[in-house]
Scaffold this motif. Structure first.
Motif, PDB file in Angstrom:
ATOM      1  N   TRP A  55      -5.240  -7.898   3.301  1.00 45.56           N
ATOM      2  CA  TRP A  55      -6.008  -7.251   4.357  1.00 45.56           C
ATOM      3  C   TRP A  55      -7.008  -6.252   3.787  1.00 45.56           C
ATOM      4  O   TRP A  55      -6.732  -5.597   2.830  1.00 45.56           O
ATOM      5  CB  TRP A  55      -5.062  -6.509   5.322  1.00 45.56           C
ATOM      6  CG  TRP A  55      -3.799  -7.234   5.609  1.00 45.56           C
ATOM      7  CD1 TRP A  55      -2.534  -6.818   5.293  1.00 45.56           C
ATOM      8  CD2 TRP A  55      -3.637  -8.502   6.231  1.00 45.56           C
ATOM      9  NE1 TRP A  55      -1.611  -7.736   5.706  1.00 45.56           N
ATOM     10  CE2 TRP A  55      -2.254  -8.789   6.273  1.00 45.56           C
ATOM     11  CE3 TRP A  55      -4.537  -9.453   6.752  1.00 45.56           C
ATOM     12  CZ2 TRP A  55      -1.753  -9.972   6.814  1.00 45.56           C
ATOM     13  CZ3 TRP A  55      -4.028 -10.605   7.294  1.00 45.56           C
ATOM     14  CH2 TRP A  55      -2.650 -10.861   7.320  1.00 45.56           C
ATOM     15  N   LYS A  84      -3.164 -10.935  11.227  1.00 38.37           N
ATOM     16  CA  LYS A  84      -3.067  -9.478  11.368  1.00 38.37           C
ATOM     17  C   LYS A  84      -3.963  -9.089  12.526  1.00 38.37           C
ATOM     18  O   LYS A  84      -5.123  -9.520  12.597  1.00 38.37           O
ATOM     19  CB  LYS A  84      -3.500  -8.754  10.096  1.00 38.37           C
ATOM     20  CG  LYS A  84      -3.410  -7.224  10.214  1.00 38.37           C
ATOM     21  CD  LYS A  84      -3.811  -6.554   8.911  1.00 38.37           C
ATOM     22  CE  LYS A  84      -3.847  -5.041   9.039  1.00 38.37           C
ATOM     23  NZ  LYS A  84      -2.514  -4.459   9.355  1.00 38.37           N
ATOM     24  N   THR A 126       3.433  -5.787   8.534  1.00 37.38           N
ATOM     25  CA  THR A 126       2.234  -4.951   8.671  1.00 37.38           C
ATOM     26  C   THR A 126       1.196  -5.585   9.592  1.00 37.38           C
ATOM     27  O   THR A 126       0.062  -5.126   9.644  1.00 37.38           O
ATOM     28  CB  THR A 126       1.598  -4.705   7.297  1.00 37.38           C
ATOM     29  OG1 THR A 126       1.166  -5.958   6.740  1.00 37.38           O
ATOM     30  CG2 THR A 126       2.585  -4.046   6.345  1.00 37.38           C
ATOM     31  N   SER A 127       1.594  -6.617  10.326  1.00 37.87           N
ATOM     32  CA  SER A 127       0.621  -7.383  11.118  1.00 37.87           C
ATOM     33  C   SER A 127       0.115  -6.648  12.347  1.00 37.87           C
ATOM     34  O   SER A 127      -0.908  -7.028  12.930  1.00 37.87           O
ATOM     35  CB  SER A 127       1.262  -8.694  11.577  1.00 37.87           C
ATOM     36  OG  SER A 127       2.320  -8.433  12.493  1.00 37.87           O
ATOM     37  N   GLU A 128       0.843  -5.604  12.780  1.00 39.90           N
ATOM     38  CA  GLU A 128       0.514  -4.853  14.000  1.00 39.90           C
ATOM     39  C   GLU A 128       0.605  -5.733  15.240  1.00 39.90           C
ATOM     40  O   GLU A 128      -0.066  -5.489  16.252  1.00 39.90           O
ATOM     41  CB  GLU A 128      -0.879  -4.200  13.893  1.00 39.90           C
ATOM     42  CG  GLU A 128      -0.970  -3.194  12.761  1.00 39.90           C
ATOM     43  CD  GLU A 128      -2.307  -2.485  12.699  1.00 39.90           C
ATOM     44  OE1 GLU A 128      -2.915  -2.271  13.766  1.00 39.90           O
ATOM     45  OE2 GLU A 128      -2.756  -2.151  11.588  1.00 39.90           O
ATOM     46  N   SER A 183      -5.748  -6.139  15.014  1.00 38.60           N
ATOM     47  CA  SER A 183      -6.165  -4.742  15.170  1.00 38.60           C
ATOM     48  C   SER A 183      -6.895  -4.606  16.507  1.00 38.60           C
ATOM     49  O   SER A 183      -7.608  -5.516  16.943  1.00 38.60           O
ATOM     50  CB  SER A 183      -7.071  -4.304  14.018  1.00 38.60           C
ATOM     51  OG  SER A 183      -8.208  -5.140  13.924  1.00 38.60           O
TER      52      SER A 183
END
Length: 314
Positions: free
Chosen positions: A314, A73, A36-38, A75
């Motif tokens: 997160w 993570k 889910t780290s993108e 974004s």
């Protein structure tokens, strides 16, 4: 595990890791990228390298598949794509760095860092952005130090159970796993660290004894079956790997001398095999610890990967 591979592992520390044993044992951290780290898969190798650099620059040991993890993570804050030739990609990324117990899912410390990267592709822009992270940055160091305090608390609270679990594993002949359990304990946790070293030496010596006995038995069987040049070759290879600290070493010397005498009678050429030599006791004690730790590290790398629980960070 094959004897040849095992004995190479056992002797590795004795031969070359004395200096490592004399170093302060660090807290181990594993860099880990969650699904889910993108973070694009194409840049994971670079990110792992940067996370490892942060870990070591902050005084931790960068070791794979450990309980405590450093997880990023990413974004996107801004994204710009130029119409120039070549097309350029510019990203501002918010990177949330977390350290915690990946087994229990307990978060110890987190830090948001904003970085920028530019490149001829999204991957290259991400790589440049992550490469701007600096493990020597004061704020990043403070973030790591906060986690360090929590990790030390973990060992202080669970030290007795760690030692007991290692003893249980050793009782089942799972020495590699037992040593790995003990080798994670940092030197800052006294007297737990000293107790762990003593147990590691005990387990390591038992491993030496077992492997020495196995190789001596095999070499003896080979030689007794056919006392010719081929048997001498095969038996000699085994005997030459027996560690001088193994109880089997004395009997190995006797068999070795017998084989050498027989081969000299059959062939005037010098037999190429030699037994390992005894070493200075102080240096050996240091190297034994290093060898034991090397065994634990090798086992940790080869075991099934830990399934980390970091989704709620997160």
């Amino acid at each position: 595990m094959k004897i040849r591979h095992r004995i190479c592992t056992l002797t590795l520390g004795v031969m070359s890791l004395t200096a490592y044993a004399q170093n302060t044992q660090q807290i181990n951290l594993s860099p880990y990228i969650d699904e889910t780290s993108e973070i694009p898969a194409s840049v994971e190798k670079v990110v792992y390298g940067k996370l490892g650099s942060i870990i070591t620059s902050c005084g931790f040991g960068n070791v794979a598949n450990q309980r405590f993890v450093l997880v990023p993570k990413a974004s996107v804050v801004t994204e710009d794509v130029t119409e120039t030739a070549p097309t350029m990609y510019a990203y501002t990324l918010n990177i949330n760095l977390c350290i915690g117990d990946g087994v229990t899912g307990t978060l110890f410390s987190s830090k948001n860092v904003q970085v920028k990267g530019v490149g001829t592709s999204k991957s290259k822009a991400y790589m440049q952005a992550f490469n701007t992270l600096n493990g020597h940055d004061a704020e990043l160091k403070a973030f790591v130090e906060k986690a360090k305090e929590k990790i030390l608390q973990y060992y202080q609270l669970n030290g007795t159970s760690i030692l007991q679990h290692a003893k249980t594993l050793a009782g089942k002949q799972e020495f590699d796993a037992a040593i790995d359990e003990l080798s994670s304990i940092p030197s800052a946790c006294e007297p737990l660290y000293t107790q762990a070293n003593q147990l590691m030496l005990s387990f390591y010596n038992k491993m030496l004894a077992q492997e020495g006995d196995k190789m001596l038995a095999q070499a003896t069987a080979i030689w007794n079956a056919s006392q010719d040049a081929d048997a001498a070759e095969r038996a000699g290879e085994l005997l030459s790997q027996i560690n001088p600290q193994s109880p089997a070493y004395a009997k190995a010397k006797v068999l070795f001398a017998s084989i050498k005498k027989r081969i000299s009678a059959l062939d005037a050429r010098e037999w190429k095999y030699k037994l390992q030599e005894q070493r200075n006791e102080h240096a050996l004690n240091q190297a034994r610890i290093a060898a034991a730790r090397a065994i634990g590290t090798a086992w940790a790398k080869s075991r099934p990967r830990i399934v980390y629980n970091v989704h709620n960070w997160w």
